[in-house]
Design a protein around this motif. Structure first.
Motif, short mmCIF file in Angstrom:
data_model
loop_
_atom_site.label_atom_id
_atom_site.label_comp_id
_atom_site.label_asym_id
_atom_site.label_seq_id
_atom_site.Cartn_x
_atom_site.Cartn_y
_atom_site.Cartn_z
N ASP A 16 0.81 -1.23 0.00
CA ASP A 16 0.00 0.00 0.00
C ASP A 16 0.84 1.28 0.00
O ASP A 16 0.38 2.34 0.43
CB ASP A 16 -0.96 0.03 1.20
CG ASP A 16 -1.88 -1.17 1.22
OD1 ASP A 16 -2.27 -1.63 0.13
OD2 ASP A 16 -2.20 -1.67 2.32
N ALA A 17 2.07 1.19 -0.49
CA ALA A 17 2.96 2.35 -0.53
C ALA A 17 3.19 2.86 -1.94
O ALA A 17 3.98 3.78 -2.16
CB ALA A 17 4.29 2.02 0.13
N GLY A 18 2.52 2.27 -2.93
CA GLY A 18 2.73 2.65 -4.32
C GLY A 18 2.20 4.03 -4.64
O GLY A 18 1.49 4.66 -3.85
N ASP A 19 2.53 4.49 -5.84
CA ASP A 19 2.06 5.80 -6.29
C ASP A 19 0.56 5.78 -6.52
O ASP A 19 0.00 4.81 -7.05
CB ASP A 19 2.77 6.19 -7.58
CG ASP A 19 4.27 6.40 -7.37
OD1 ASP A 19 4.69 6.54 -6.22
OD2 ASP A 19 5.01 6.41 -8.38
N ILE A 20 -0.08 6.87 -6.14
CA ILE A 20 -1.54 6.96 -6.20
C ILE A 20 -2.01 7.37 -7.59
O ILE A 20 -1.49 8.32 -8.18
CB ILE A 20 -2.05 7.96 -5.14
CG1 ILE A 20 -1.78 7.42 -3.73
CG2 ILE A 20 -3.54 8.24 -5.32
CD1 ILE A 20 -2.09 8.41 -2.62
N ILE A 21 -3.00 6.63 -8.10
CA ILE A 21 -3.62 6.96 -9.39
C ILE A 21 -4.83 7.86 -9.17
O ILE A 21 -4.97 8.90 -9.82
CB ILE A 21 -4.05 5.67 -10.12
CG1 ILE A 21 -2.84 4.76 -10.36
CG2 ILE A 21 -4.75 6.00 -11.44
CD1 ILE A 21 -3.21 3.37 -10.84
N ALA A 22 -5.69 7.47 -8.28
CA ALA A 22 -6.90 8.26 -8.01
C ALA A 22 -7.49 7.86 -6.67
O ALA A 22 -7.22 6.76 -6.15
CB ALA A 22 -7.92 8.05 -9.13
N GLN A 23 -8.30 8.74 -6.10
CA GLN A 23 -8.97 8.47 -4.84
C GLN A 23 -10.40 8.99 -4.89
O GLN A 23 -10.72 9.90 -5.66
CB GLN A 23 -8.24 9.15 -3.67
CG GLN A 23 -6.85 8.60 -3.41
CD GLN A 23 -6.14 9.31 -2.28
OE1 GLN A 23 -6.05 10.53 -2.27
NE2 GLN A 23 -5.61 8.55 -1.32
N ALA A 24 -11.26 8.37 -4.09
CA ALA A 24 -12.65 8.83 -3.95
C ALA A 24 -13.06 8.58 -2.52
O ALA A 24 -12.63 7.61 -1.88
CB ALA A 24 -13.57 8.09 -4.91
N SER A 25 -13.89 9.47 -1.99
CA SER A 25 -14.30 9.32 -0.59
C SER A 25 -15.72 9.83 -0.39
O SER A 25 -16.29 10.49 -1.27
CB SER A 25 -13.34 10.08 0.33
OG SER A 25 -13.34 11.47 0.03
#
Length: 299
Positions: free
Chosen positions: A130-139
């Protein structure tokens, strides 16, 4: 131009994503689905996932089965808890707003802590979990009390929204975002086992309410002891507190029984138990003796 997809799916979120992907992009773009059973929940959606694959002629394998040598363009892991070793591009969907709550059972632990927002992160796979580069997030914002099943229903559509957006970009050969995580902001959510289902009655009634809701269905439910009998606690509610003399000496004791529901002294506040059972059979709450004490260990 189509891009072949491989899915690693677990649970309701995995099933929901698969169903939405088939509806949006068609089953013909899915090369393989790998699924797994989950003994820790009452409904792991394994059979439903396998069934929808059979219905649409999608190859399906259970975890631990040898993978075919088929080449795929992209793999997505939804709800997956195990290491994936494969050569193609892998995108992980994680149950938190990273870098917070890296690791295991993030949604459960967020609900226990009373986080005001829950969400999903799509990220590139990395050597460190869970340390990889972030593509997208939603909350999404939530209001307490909220049960884990309702929280899952709230974030399941976020999974599909993110995946559909990402796959649309892949179809257009667009380079996916890769935002570095701020490691100093990271926190870790640890795995939970049967011991972690025990209620700590020295907590506040509000905290215990959140805990019971967070580990309820589809999980086995919070647990506690009366003497040497294990009880599963499914539904509770806070009630107005009273002045308990020497409260710290009486934590876990039943102080009232109202409408056949025991009301228990907590470290702070009172908690009414409205639905519970013994570990192996249903128990009428009226049979609970008034002189009962709930505990996190065998008396």
């Amino acid at each position: 131009m189509s891009k072949s997809v491989q899915f690693y799916l677990l649970g309701k979120k995995g099933f929901s994503v698969l169903k939405d992907f088939i509806y949006t992009y068609g089953a013909e773009n899915i090369t393989l689905v790998i699924g797994s059973r989950d003994k820790g929940v009452k409904n792991d959606y394994f059979e439903k996932t396998q069934s929808i694959c059979n219905e649409h002629n999608i190859s399906f394998l259970e975890r631990h089965s040898p993978l075919p040598a088929t080449q795929v363009d992209i793999s997505f892991a939804i709800g997956w808890r195990w290491i994936i070793d494969q050569p193609c591009q892998l995108i992980i969907f994680h149950d938190s707003i990273l870098p917070k709550f890296r690791g295991f059972s993030p949604l459960v632990n967020m609900l226990i802590q009373g986080e005001p927002r829950i969400g999903v992160t799509a990220l590139h796979a990395s050597a460190e979990y869970d340390a990889g580069d972030i593509i997208a997030q939603a909350s999404v914002n939530i209001i307490y009390p909220i049960k884990i099943s309702n929280a899952i229903d709230k974030i399941a559509p976020l999974y599909s929204e993110l995946l559909n957006t990402i796959y649309a970009s892949i179809l257009k050969d667009k380079e996916l975002p890769a935002k570095k995580q701020i490691s100093t902001d990271a926190s870790y959510s640890l795995w939970r086992n049967e011991q972690d289902y025990l209620i700590d009655w020295s907590d506040s009634s509000v905290s215990i309410l959140r805990f019971c809701d967070a580990v309820g269905y589809p999980f086995r439910g919070a647990k506690t002891y009366i003497d040497d009998i294990i009880y599963r606690i499914f539904d509770v509610e806070t009630v107005e507190d009273v002045n308990v003399e020497n409260r710290e000496k009486h934590i876990g004791k039943v102080i009232f029984i109202k409408n056949e529901c025991p009301i228990v002294v907590c470290g702070e506040g009172l908690l009414k138990i409205t639905h519970f059972s013994t570990e192996h059979s249903l128990e009428n709450m009226a049979k609970i003796n008034f002189r009962s004490r709930f505990s996190d260990r065998i008396s």
